[in-house]
Design a protein around this motif. Structure first.
Motif, PDB file in Angstrom:
ATOM      1  N   HIS A  62      36.438  52.038  42.724  1.00 46.21           N
ATOM      2  CA  HIS A  62      35.967  51.748  44.078  1.00 46.21           C
ATOM      3  C   HIS A  62      34.443  51.790  44.125  1.00 46.21           C
ATOM      4  N   GLY A  88      38.850  40.341  39.480  1.00 45.32           N
ATOM      5  CA  GLY A  88      39.015  39.172  40.346  1.00 45.32           C
ATOM      6  C   GLY A  88      40.089  38.225  39.835  1.00 45.32           C
ATOM      7  N   LEU A  91      43.502  39.708  40.534  1.00 39.43           N
ATOM      8  CA  LEU A  91      43.877  39.500  41.935  1.00 39.43           C
ATOM      9  C   LEU A  91      44.367  38.073  42.151  1.00 39.43           C
ATOM     10  N   GLU A  92      43.672  37.102  41.578  1.00 41.16           N
ATOM     11  CA  GLU A  92      44.107  35.702  41.688  1.00 41.16           C
ATOM     12  C   GLU A  92      45.502  35.511  41.099  1.00 41.16           C
ATOM     13  N   ARG A  95      48.143  37.058  43.374  1.00 43.64           N
ATOM     14  CA  ARG A  95      48.363  36.231  44.570  1.00 43.64           C
ATOM     15  C   ARG A  95      49.162  34.977  44.240  1.00 43.64           C
ATOM     16  N   THR A 100      53.396  41.835  45.228  1.00 43.95           N
ATOM     17  CA  THR A 100      52.995  42.836  46.212  1.00 43.95           C
ATOM     18  C   THR A 100      52.815  44.193  45.555  1.00 43.95           C
ATOM     19  N   LEU A 135      40.527  47.007  43.235  1.00 51.23           N
ATOM     20  CA  LEU A 135      40.467  45.703  43.913  1.00 51.23           C
ATOM     21  C   LEU A 135      41.838  45.287  44.424  1.00 51.23           C
ATOM     22  N   LEU A 136      42.878  45.477  43.615  1.00 47.85           N
ATOM     23  CA  LEU A 136      44.228  45.119  44.057  1.00 47.85           C
ATOM     24  C   LEU A 136      44.622  45.928  45.291  1.00 47.85           C
ATOM     25  N   GLU A 137      44.369  47.237  45.260  1.00 47.40           N
ATOM     26  CA  GLU A 137      44.687  48.089  46.413  1.00 47.40           C
ATOM     27  C   GLU A 137      43.952  47.625  47.662  1.00 47.40           C
ATOM     28  N   ARG A 138      42.683  47.263  47.509  1.00 46.29           N
ATOM     29  CA  ARG A 138      41.894  46.808  48.669  1.00 46.29           C
ATOM     30  C   ARG A 138      42.463  45.532  49.276  1.00 46.29           C
ATOM     31  N   HIS A 139      43.235  44.809  48.503  1.00 40.04           N
ATOM     32  CA  HIS A 139      43.822  43.564  48.993  1.00 40.04           C
ATOM     33  C   HIS A 139      45.317  43.695  49.260  1.00 40.04           C
ATOM     34  N   GLY A 140      45.781  44.929  49.454  1.00 37.49           N
ATOM     35  CA  GLY A 140      47.144  45.167  49.910  1.00 37.49           C
ATOM     36  C   GLY A 140      48.212  45.164  48.845  1.00 37.49           C
TER      37      GLY A 140
END
Length: 149
Positions: A62, A88, A91-92, A95, A100, A135-140
Protein backbone atom coordinates in the motif's frame (compact mmCIF):
# COMPACT_ATOMS: atom_id res chain seq x y z
CA UNK A 1 -17.47 -21.76 -13.38
CA UNK A 2 -16.07 -18.90 -11.32
CA UNK A 3 -12.51 -17.80 -12.05
CA UNK A 4 -9.82 -17.12 -9.44
CA UNK A 5 -6.52 -15.33 -10.08
CA UNK A 6 -3.68 -17.54 -8.80
CA UNK A 7 0.03 -16.82 -8.47
CA UNK A 8 1.48 -18.76 -11.40
CA UNK A 9 4.18 -20.28 -9.18
CA UNK A 10 1.41 -21.88 -7.10
CA UNK A 11 0.30 -23.65 -10.29
CA UNK A 12 3.82 -25.07 -10.72
CA UNK A 13 5.08 -22.50 -13.23
CA UNK A 14 8.83 -22.01 -12.56
CA UNK A 15 8.63 -18.21 -12.26
CA UNK A 16 9.66 -17.53 -8.65
CA UNK A 17 12.76 -15.42 -8.01
CA UNK A 18 14.72 -18.67 -7.53
CA UNK A 19 13.46 -20.13 -10.81
CA UNK A 20 11.15 -22.66 -9.21
CA UNK A 21 7.42 -23.21 -8.95
CA UNK A 22 5.60 -24.00 -5.72
CA UNK A 23 2.58 -26.14 -6.57
CA UNK A 24 0.92 -27.98 -3.68
CA UNK A 25 -2.03 -30.23 -3.08
CA UNK A 26 -3.33 -27.66 -0.56
CA UNK A 27 -3.42 -24.94 -3.22
CA UNK A 28 -5.08 -27.29 -5.72
CA UNK A 29 -7.75 -28.19 -3.16
CA UNK A 30 -8.36 -24.53 -2.29
CA UNK A 31 -9.31 -23.71 -5.89
CA UNK A 32 -10.69 -27.08 -7.06
CA UNK A 33 -14.20 -25.71 -7.64
CA UNK A 34 -13.02 -22.72 -9.71
CA UNK A 35 -11.15 -22.02 -12.93
CA UNK A 36 -7.60 -20.89 -12.10
CA UNK A 37 -6.16 -17.89 -13.93
CA UNK A 38 -2.40 -18.28 -13.37
CA UNK A 39 -0.46 -15.02 -13.36
CA UNK A 40 3.01 -13.87 -12.27
CA UNK A 41 3.19 -10.08 -11.87
CA UNK A 42 6.99 -10.04 -11.80
CA UNK A 43 7.34 -12.08 -15.00
CA UNK A 44 4.58 -10.04 -16.67
CA UNK A 45 6.59 -6.89 -15.95
CA UNK A 46 9.62 -8.35 -17.70
CA UNK A 47 11.73 -9.30 -14.70
CA UNK A 48 13.97 -12.30 -15.39
CA UNK A 49 13.61 -15.77 -13.93
CA UNK A 50 15.59 -16.44 -11.89
CA UNK A 51 16.13 -12.95 -10.48
CA UNK A 52 17.61 -11.31 -7.41
CA UNK A 53 15.34 -11.49 -4.34
CA UNK A 54 13.44 -8.27 -3.70
CA UNK A 55 11.73 -6.82 -0.63
CA UNK A 56 9.70 -3.73 0.18
CA UNK A 57 11.67 -1.07 2.04
CA UNK A 58 9.84 1.55 4.09
CA UNK A 59 6.41 -0.06 4.37
CA UNK A 60 4.25 -2.50 2.44
CA UNK A 61 2.54 -2.66 -0.93
CA UNK A 62 0.00 0.00 0.00
CA UNK A 63 2.88 2.33 0.81
CA UNK A 64 4.49 1.51 -2.54
CA UNK A 65 1.23 2.35 -4.34
CA UNK A 66 1.11 5.65 -2.44
CA UNK A 67 4.76 6.48 -3.20
CA UNK A 68 5.94 6.14 0.42
CA UNK A 69 7.97 2.91 0.03
CA UNK A 70 10.13 1.24 -2.62
CA UNK A 71 10.86 -2.29 -3.79
CA UNK A 72 14.57 -3.06 -4.00
CA UNK A 73 16.56 -6.19 -4.70
CA UNK A 74 19.31 -7.51 -2.44
CA UNK A 75 21.95 -5.49 -4.33
CA UNK A 76 20.06 -2.24 -3.71
CA UNK A 77 18.65 -1.96 -7.25
CA UNK A 78 15.26 -0.20 -7.19
CA UNK A 79 12.70 -2.39 -8.99
CA UNK A 80 9.61 -0.48 -7.85
CA UNK A 81 8.44 0.42 -11.35
CA UNK A 82 8.50 -3.22 -12.47
CA UNK A 83 6.47 -4.25 -9.42
CA UNK A 84 3.92 -1.50 -10.09
CA UNK A 85 3.68 -2.52 -13.75
CA UNK A 86 3.21 -6.18 -12.82
CA UNK A 87 0.50 -5.29 -10.32
CA UNK A 88 -1.35 -3.32 -12.98
CA UNK A 89 -1.13 -6.22 -15.40
CA UNK A 90 -2.42 -8.61 -12.74
CA UNK A 91 -5.41 -6.35 -12.15
CA UNK A 92 -6.10 -6.28 -15.90
CA UNK A 93 -5.91 -10.10 -16.09
CA UNK A 94 -8.24 -10.48 -13.12
CA UNK A 95 -10.77 -8.08 -14.61
CA UNK A 96 -10.64 -9.76 -18.05
CA UNK A 97 -11.33 -13.14 -16.45
CA UNK A 98 -14.03 -11.82 -14.11
CA UNK A 99 -12.12 -12.78 -10.96
CA UNK A 100 -13.49 -11.54 -7.66
CA UNK A 101 -10.88 -13.43 -5.64
CA UNK A 102 -7.14 -14.07 -5.84
CA UNK A 103 -5.04 -16.78 -4.18
CA UNK A 104 -1.49 -15.45 -4.00
CA UNK A 105 1.98 -16.55 -2.88
CA UNK A 106 2.50 -15.78 0.78
CA UNK A 107 5.14 -13.27 1.96
CA UNK A 108 6.04 -12.12 -1.58
CA UNK A 109 6.72 -8.41 -2.23
CA UNK A 110 4.22 -8.75 -5.10
CA UNK A 111 1.70 -11.27 -3.88
CA UNK A 112 2.02 -11.39 -0.10
CA UNK A 113 -1.19 -10.94 1.90
CA UNK A 114 -1.12 -10.08 5.59
CA UNK A 115 2.63 -10.61 6.09
CA UNK A 116 5.60 -9.67 3.86
CA UNK A 117 9.36 -9.66 4.27
CA UNK A 118 10.46 -6.50 6.08
CA UNK A 119 13.04 -5.10 3.65
CA UNK A 120 16.14 -6.19 5.60
CA UNK A 121 16.76 -9.46 3.69
CA UNK A 122 17.08 -11.27 7.03
CA UNK A 123 13.93 -13.40 6.73
CA UNK A 124 12.02 -11.19 9.15
CA UNK A 125 8.36 -10.47 8.41
CA UNK A 126 6.14 -7.45 9.00
CA UNK A 127 2.39 -7.01 8.79
CA UNK A 128 1.30 -5.84 5.37
CA UNK A 129 0.60 -6.76 1.77
CA UNK A 130 2.64 -7.02 -1.41
CA UNK A 131 2.19 -4.53 -4.24
CA UNK A 132 -0.11 -6.71 -6.36
CA UNK A 133 -2.17 -7.84 -3.37
CA UNK A 134 -2.63 -4.21 -2.31
CA UNK A 135 -3.72 -3.09 -5.78
CA UNK A 136 -6.17 -5.98 -6.19
CA UNK A 137 -7.70 -5.28 -2.77
CA UNK A 138 -8.07 -1.58 -3.61
CA UNK A 139 -10.10 -2.61 -6.64
CA UNK A 140 -12.46 -4.92 -4.77
CA UNK A 141 -10.78 -8.27 -5.39
CA UNK A 142 -10.55 -10.42 -2.26
CA UNK A 143 -6.96 -11.59 -1.78
CA UNK A 144 -6.06 -14.70 0.19
CA UNK A 145 -2.59 -16.06 0.89
CA UNK A 146 -1.74 -19.54 -0.32
CA UNK A 147 -2.59 -22.30 2.18
CA UNK A 148 0.29 -22.97 4.53
CA UNK A 149 1.74 -19.50 3.87
Amino acid sequence: MESVLVSACLQGVPCRFDGRGKASSETAAAISDRRPVPFCPEAAAGLSTPRRPAEIVGGDGHDVLDGRARVVDDTGLDVTEAFLEGAGRALEAARRAGCTEALLMARSPSCGRGRVYDGTFTGELRDGDGVTAALLERHGITVRPAPGG
